[in-house]
Design a protein around this motif. Structure first.
Motif, PDB file in Angstrom:
ATOM      1  N   UNK A   1       6.290  48.296 -22.019  1.00  0.00           N
ATOM      2  CA  UNK A   1       4.892  47.960 -21.339  1.00  0.00           C
ATOM      3  C   UNK A   1       5.299  46.432 -20.783  1.00  0.00           C
ATOM      4  N   UNK A   2       6.171  46.143 -20.609  1.00  0.00           N
ATOM      5  CA  UNK A   2       6.340  44.944 -20.494  1.00  0.00           C
ATOM      6  C   UNK A   2       6.760  45.108 -18.720  1.00  0.00           C
ATOM      7  N   UNK A   3       7.486  46.361 -18.785  1.00  0.00           N
ATOM      8  CA  UNK A   3       8.424  47.176 -17.415  1.00  0.00           C
ATOM      9  C   UNK A   3       7.161  47.199 -16.988  1.00  0.00           C
ATOM     10  N   UNK A   4       6.394  48.569 -17.237  1.00  0.00           N
ATOM     11  CA  UNK A   4       5.242  48.600 -16.585  1.00  0.00           C
ATOM     12  C   UNK A   4       4.370  48.109 -16.017  1.00  0.00           C
TER      13      UNK A   4
ATOM     14  N   UNK B   1      -2.167  54.798 -20.834  1.00  0.00           N
ATOM     15  CA  UNK B   1      -1.268  55.094 -19.378  1.00  0.00           C
ATOM     16  C   UNK B   1       1.077  55.225 -19.372  1.00  0.00           C
ATOM     17  N   UNK B   2       0.919  53.626 -19.434  1.00  0.00           N
ATOM     18  CA  UNK B   2       1.921  53.279 -19.279  1.00  0.00           C
ATOM     19  C   UNK B   2       3.144  54.063 -20.603  1.00  0.00           C
ATOM     20  N   UNK B   3       2.078  53.964 -21.684  1.00  0.00           N
ATOM     21  CA  UNK B   3       3.247  54.296 -22.803  1.00  0.00           C
ATOM     22  C   UNK B   3       3.569  55.955 -23.149  1.00  0.00           C
ATOM     23  N   UNK B   4       2.583  57.324 -21.887  1.00  0.00           N
ATOM     24  CA  UNK B   4       2.163  58.383 -22.306  1.00  0.00           C
ATOM     25  C   UNK B   4       4.109  59.110 -22.265  1.00  0.00           C
TER      26      UNK B   4
ATOM     27  N   UNK C   1       2.309  42.063 -15.390  1.00  0.00           N
ATOM     28  CA  UNK C   1       1.573  40.462 -15.143  1.00  0.00           C
ATOM     29  C   UNK C   1       0.575  41.102 -16.485  1.00  0.00           C
ATOM     30  N   UNK C   2       0.760  41.864 -17.491  1.00  0.00           N
ATOM     31  CA  UNK C   2      -0.440  42.015 -18.620  1.00  0.00           C
ATOM     32  C   UNK C   2       0.318  41.221 -19.467  1.00  0.00           C
ATOM     33  N   UNK C   3      -0.715  40.052 -19.875  1.00  0.00           N
ATOM     34  CA  UNK C   3       0.245  39.444 -20.694  1.00  0.00           C
ATOM     35  C   UNK C   3       0.069  39.600 -22.546  1.00  0.00           C
ATOM     36  N   UNK C   4       0.546  39.962 -23.134  1.00  0.00           N
ATOM     37  CA  UNK C   4       0.718  40.806 -24.165  1.00  0.00           C
ATOM     38  C   UNK C   4       0.939  39.661 -25.832  1.00  0.00           C
ATOM     39  N   UNK C   5      -0.424  40.103 -26.700  1.00  0.00           N
ATOM     40  CA  UNK C   5      -0.488  39.094 -27.927  1.00  0.00           C
ATOM     41  C   UNK C   5       0.295  40.313 -29.118  1.00  0.00           C
ATOM     42  N   UNK C   6       1.003  39.913 -29.375  1.00  0.00           N
ATOM     43  CA  UNK C   6       2.195  40.668 -29.630  1.00  0.00           C
ATOM     44  C   UNK C   6       2.197  40.293 -31.726  1.00  0.00           C
TER      45      UNK C   6
ATOM     46  N   UNK D   1       1.732  51.033  -9.817  1.00  0.00           N
ATOM     47  CA  UNK D   1       1.607  50.428  -9.289  1.00  0.00           C
ATOM     48  C   UNK D   1       0.155  49.957  -9.455  1.00  0.00           C
ATOM     49  N   UNK D   2      -0.122  51.397  -9.253  1.00  0.00           N
ATOM     50  CA  UNK D   2      -1.696  51.408  -9.484  1.00  0.00           C
ATOM     51  C   UNK D   2      -1.870  50.364 -11.874  1.00  0.00           C
ATOM     52  N   UNK D   3      -0.707  50.385 -12.591  1.00  0.00           N
ATOM     53  CA  UNK D   3      -1.792  50.019 -13.958  1.00  0.00           C
ATOM     54  C   UNK D   3      -1.936  48.681 -13.648  1.00  0.00           C
ATOM     55  N   UNK D   4      -0.174  47.980 -12.431  1.00  0.00           N
ATOM     56  CA  UNK D   4       0.221  46.718 -12.226  1.00  0.00           C
ATOM     57  C   UNK D   4      -0.679  46.021 -11.786  1.00  0.00           C
TER      58      UNK D   4
END
Length: 291
Positions: A113-116, A284-287, A119-124, A83-86
């Motif tokens: 990254x998409x799961x946690x 942090x999401x990938x820790x 709302x973060x937009x990824x440019x891959x 929730x904090x990361x979101x």
């Protein structure tokens, strides 16, 4: 009493596996290190959590009692972090290069990254580790996934996130295609595929070191591409073999066989620019991406 969450995670993995070697493999630590950390947790709690015997490992009564609380506690922390990361990632963009999107670890990183951070937009992108270095240093990229390297360019930082075993891709009708495992030495007379040296130099150096350890220099296929798809087409045509990750998906007509024990695991790392704003939410999401 303060208990390190890392110790709780070690306990939970060990409680699932009930085997120190298997649990250590999942956690990317050595078996003695895991054993020491479990004893440290038992010392902090003042109870024995696991019964160790020649027949195997079992949870003690104290371990059984601690288990559901550890599960709920870690789940609550992860939910809070999510929730904090979101909230942190809302309306933000993360520019990430993952080398190749069809491999297991890059797919796992992007899925996490998409799961946690929904709302973060990824440019891959997938443009190679040499290109990653320049884009990170130029501020054109926020995060990069690649193989680890002891010679990290000045200005970049890296964190190891996982290891994968190697295999060899062979045509379906190859003499070694039916083998349970293949020794690198048995490939000495083959033609070997390697990607462009400037695409992923740390990968090529890792693979070439495997050949050197086996006592030979490979005869390289003249073609070099950036992706596994074209390489595996050459393998399917019988023009070469290719060392790669055991998890690499194969097209019809190609099989991947594991290498015999003793070949080092390939290590993945995340890189970012030290002087830039650290992509804290993503890191942090990938820790615990290995879980």
């Amino acid at each position: 009493m303060d208990v390190d969450l890392r110790l709780v995670r070690y306990f939970l993995v060990m409680a699932e596996e009930l085997h120190f070697t298997a649990a250590a493999r999942r956690l990317y630590v050595s078996q003695p290190a895991l054993s020491n950390q479990i004893r440290r947790l038992e010392g902090l709690l003042g109870v024995q959590l696991f019964e160790r015997s020649p027949r195997g490992v079992t949870l003690t009564a104290a371990g059984e009692a601690f288990l559901p609380h550890a599960q709920r506690g870690l789940a609550a922390i992860r939910a809070g972090v999510a929730e904090a990361l979101d909230a942190t990632g809302r309306d933000q963009v993360l520019r990430i290069d993952v080398l190749q999107t069809d491999l297991v670890t890059p797919r796992a990183v992007l899925a996490r990254l998409r799961d946690r951070l929904p709302s973060l937009r990824l440019e891959v992108s997938s443009r190679g580790s040499r290109d990653q270095e320049q884009r990170l240093l130029n501020g054109e990229l926020d995060l990069a996934l690649c193989g680890s390297s002891a010679s990290l360019p000045d200005g970049l930082k890296q964190r190891l996130i996982g290891r994968e075993p190697l295999g060899v891709a062979l045509p379906m009708d190859h003499r070694l295609a039916v083998a349970a495992a293949v020794a690198v030495q048995d490939l000495a007379e083959e033609t070997h595929y390697l990607p462009r040296d400037d695409f992923a130099p740390e990968w090529n150096e890792f693979i070439l070191d495997c050949y050197r350890t086996a006592g030979f220099a490979p005869r390289r296929h003249p073609a070099s591409t950036d992706g596994t798809g074209s390489a595996l087409e050459l393998v399917r045509a019988g023009e070469c073999v290719a060392l790669g990750l055991l998890s690499t998906p194969c097209p019809p007509g190609v099989v991947v066989r594991p290498l015999v024990a003793g070949v080092p695991l390939y290590t993945w790392s995340l890189r970012w620019r030290e002087s830039a704003q650290t992509p804290t939410a993503a890191l942090t999401a990938l820790a615990d991406i290995d879980q």
